[in-house]
Scaffold this motif. Structure first.
Motif, PDB file in Angstrom:
ATOM      1  N   UNK A  61      36.648  43.234  39.550  1.00 39.01           N
ATOM      2  CA  UNK A  61      35.073  42.965  39.260  1.00 39.01           C
ATOM      3  C   UNK A  61      34.266  44.077  39.639  1.00 39.01           C
ATOM      4  N   UNK A  62      34.777  45.180  40.095  1.00 39.93           N
ATOM      5  CA  UNK A  62      33.845  46.253  40.389  1.00 39.93           C
ATOM      6  C   UNK A  62      34.356  47.590  40.079  1.00 39.93           C
ATOM      7  N   UNK A 120      48.533  40.429  36.096  1.00 41.08           N
ATOM      8  CA  UNK A 120      49.292  40.813  34.783  1.00 41.08           C
ATOM      9  C   UNK A 120      48.281  40.836  33.582  1.00 41.08           C
ATOM     10  N   UNK A 121      47.493  39.721  33.515  1.00 44.29           N
ATOM     11  CA  UNK A 121      46.706  39.614  32.231  1.00 44.29           C
ATOM     12  C   UNK A 121      45.652  40.862  32.577  1.00 44.29           C
ATOM     13  N   UNK A 122      44.991  41.219  33.497  1.00 37.03           N
ATOM     14  CA  UNK A 122      44.269  42.290  33.528  1.00 37.03           C
ATOM     15  C   UNK A 122      44.788  43.870  33.107  1.00 37.03           C
ATOM     16  N   UNK A 123      45.827  43.942  33.644  1.00 31.78           N
ATOM     17  CA  UNK A 123      46.447  45.318  32.989  1.00 31.78           C
ATOM     18  C   UNK A 123      47.167  45.301  31.854  1.00 31.78           C
ATOM     19  N   UNK A 124      47.682  44.264  31.478  1.00 33.29           N
ATOM     20  CA  UNK A 124      48.172  43.998  29.976  1.00 33.29           C
ATOM     21  C   UNK A 124      47.105  44.113  28.867  1.00 33.29           C
ATOM     22  N   UNK A 125      46.076  43.315  29.004  1.00 29.92           N
ATOM     23  CA  UNK A 125      45.060  42.881  27.947  1.00 29.92           C
ATOM     24  C   UNK A 125      43.808  43.545  28.237  1.00 29.92           C
ATOM     25  N   UNK A 126      43.813  44.422  29.426  1.00 28.21           N
ATOM     26  CA  UNK A 126      42.547  45.264  29.591  1.00 28.21           C
ATOM     27  C   UNK A 126      41.387  44.446  29.992  1.00 28.21           C
ATOM     28  N   UNK A 127      41.343  43.339  30.547  1.00 24.46           N
ATOM     29  CA  UNK A 127      40.484  42.415  30.754  1.00 24.46           C
ATOM     30  C   UNK A 127      39.769  42.826  32.207  1.00 24.46           C
ATOM     31  N   UNK A 128      38.491  43.338  32.357  1.00 26.71           N
ATOM     32  CA  UNK A 128      38.203  43.631  33.854  1.00 26.71           C
ATOM     33  C   UNK A 128      37.169  44.797  33.578  1.00 26.71           C
ATOM     34  N   UNK A 176      28.542  41.426  34.279  1.00 22.87           N
ATOM     35  CA  UNK A 176      27.598  42.224  33.465  1.00 22.87           C
ATOM     36  C   UNK A 176      26.258  41.913  33.464  1.00 22.87           C
ATOM     37  N   UNK A 177      26.284  40.593  33.025  1.00 23.88           N
ATOM     38  CA  UNK A 177      24.774  40.114  32.924  1.00 23.88           C
ATOM     39  C   UNK A 177      24.111  40.148  34.402  1.00 23.88           C
ATOM     40  N   UNK A 178      24.574  39.729  35.247  1.00 25.94           N
ATOM     41  CA  UNK A 178      24.151  39.901  36.737  1.00 25.94           C
ATOM     42  C   UNK A 178      23.769  41.203  37.125  1.00 25.94           C
ATOM     43  N   UNK A 179      24.743  42.239  36.820  1.00 22.90           N
ATOM     44  CA  UNK A 179      24.151  43.503  37.125  1.00 22.90           C
ATOM     45  C   UNK A 179      23.228  44.025  36.177  1.00 22.90           C
ATOM     46  N   UNK A 180      23.173  43.575  34.808  1.00 27.19           N
ATOM     47  CA  UNK A 180      22.175  43.948  33.904  1.00 27.19           C
ATOM     48  C   UNK A 180      20.654  43.702  34.553  1.00 27.19           C
TER      49      UNK A 180
END
Length: 248
Positions: free
Chosen positions: A126-127, A175-183, A239-243
């Motif tokens: 998340x961060x 597993x999804x995060x590090x295999x697919x680079x989502x985060x 991302x939208x929240x931070x923007x």
């Protein structure tokens, strides 16, 4: 006849998945109600969970529409409370061992997953907190050390328990995060974490993750592709929240 049980959750909520997996494992009759997390109905906090969070359940009382909960039903929340309730309501499913020592091992495993694996994952995903990816790896090593030395079975033996219910969404999302680079982390950190997770010394952990994610009760409530798509949406919302915050 079993009491009515309604689970209020969200398809992409990891904590909701924990309870849903336990209910599937126990083959428990229940109703699932999808709560819109971006537009929660007022009656949910007023009549189900004052904290406004999922998962939550109503148990007992008459069978009524989920959005009209009966005052006669018991309202409960918090995934770790609910998953143990499911285990106690359906002892034949073996979700909590009858042996006190094994029950303690299950709870210790859950604590390790929550504090050593899930917490750093969330901060990394998340961060993009620096160093959290290595903490995830160290957490995986700590979990591996708790697994049966035989390299077979589940968290505390041959039986699938609440420990595995809690671990499954955490394992799948990581597993999804590090295999697919989502985060929201630098892409190179995902590559570094995957290299460590794929190393020979983590073979017992990987095999355990594979067994858990192939469990029918898990597959029914956690699909890697649709979870990955939902995770991308969550990243975009962050991302939208931070923007928006940066522009004010």
């Amino acid at each position: 006849m079993p009491e009515q049980l309604t689970l209020y959750g969200h398809r992409h909520s990891s904590t909701s998945m924990i309870v849903a997996i336990a209910l599937s494992e126990a083959k428990a009759e229940h109703t699932f109600y999808e709560v819109d997390l971006r537009n929660k109905p007022a009656w949910f906090a007023e009549n189900i969970n004052p904290a406004g969070k999922v998962p939550a359940i109503t148990y007992g009382g008459p069978t009524v529409p989920p959005d009209q909960p009966s005052p006669q039903s018991t309202k409960l929340a918090e995934s770790l409370v609910l998953v143990e309730l499911v285990a106690d309501l359906h002892p034949a499913a073996g979700l909590l061992p009858s042996d006190p020592l094994k029950r303690a091992k299950v709870r210790f495993f859950v604590t390790t997953v929550q504090t050593r694996y899930l917490e750093p994952y969330f901060h990394w995903f998340a961060f993009g907190r620096p160093g959290a990816w290595r903490e995830i790896y160290e957490g995986a090593r700590a979990i591996q050390a708790l697994l049966p030395e035989s390299g077979e079975g589940y968290a505390v033996g041959e039986e699938f328990t609440t420990a595995d219910c809690v671990f499954a969404p955490a394992a799948g999302r990581t597993k999804i995060a590090y295999e697919r680079g989502i985060g929201r982390f630098p892409p190179e950190e995902a590559v570094q974490l995957r290299e460590l997770m794929d190393a020979p010394e983590m073979a017992r952990f990987r095999a355990y993750v594979g067994r858990v994610l192939e469990r029918p009760s898990v597959k029914a409530n956690f699909g890697e592709d649709w979870v990955a798509e939902g995770t991308k949406v969550v990243v975009e919302l962050f991302n939208q929240r931070d923007a928006a915050s940066a522009s004010t």
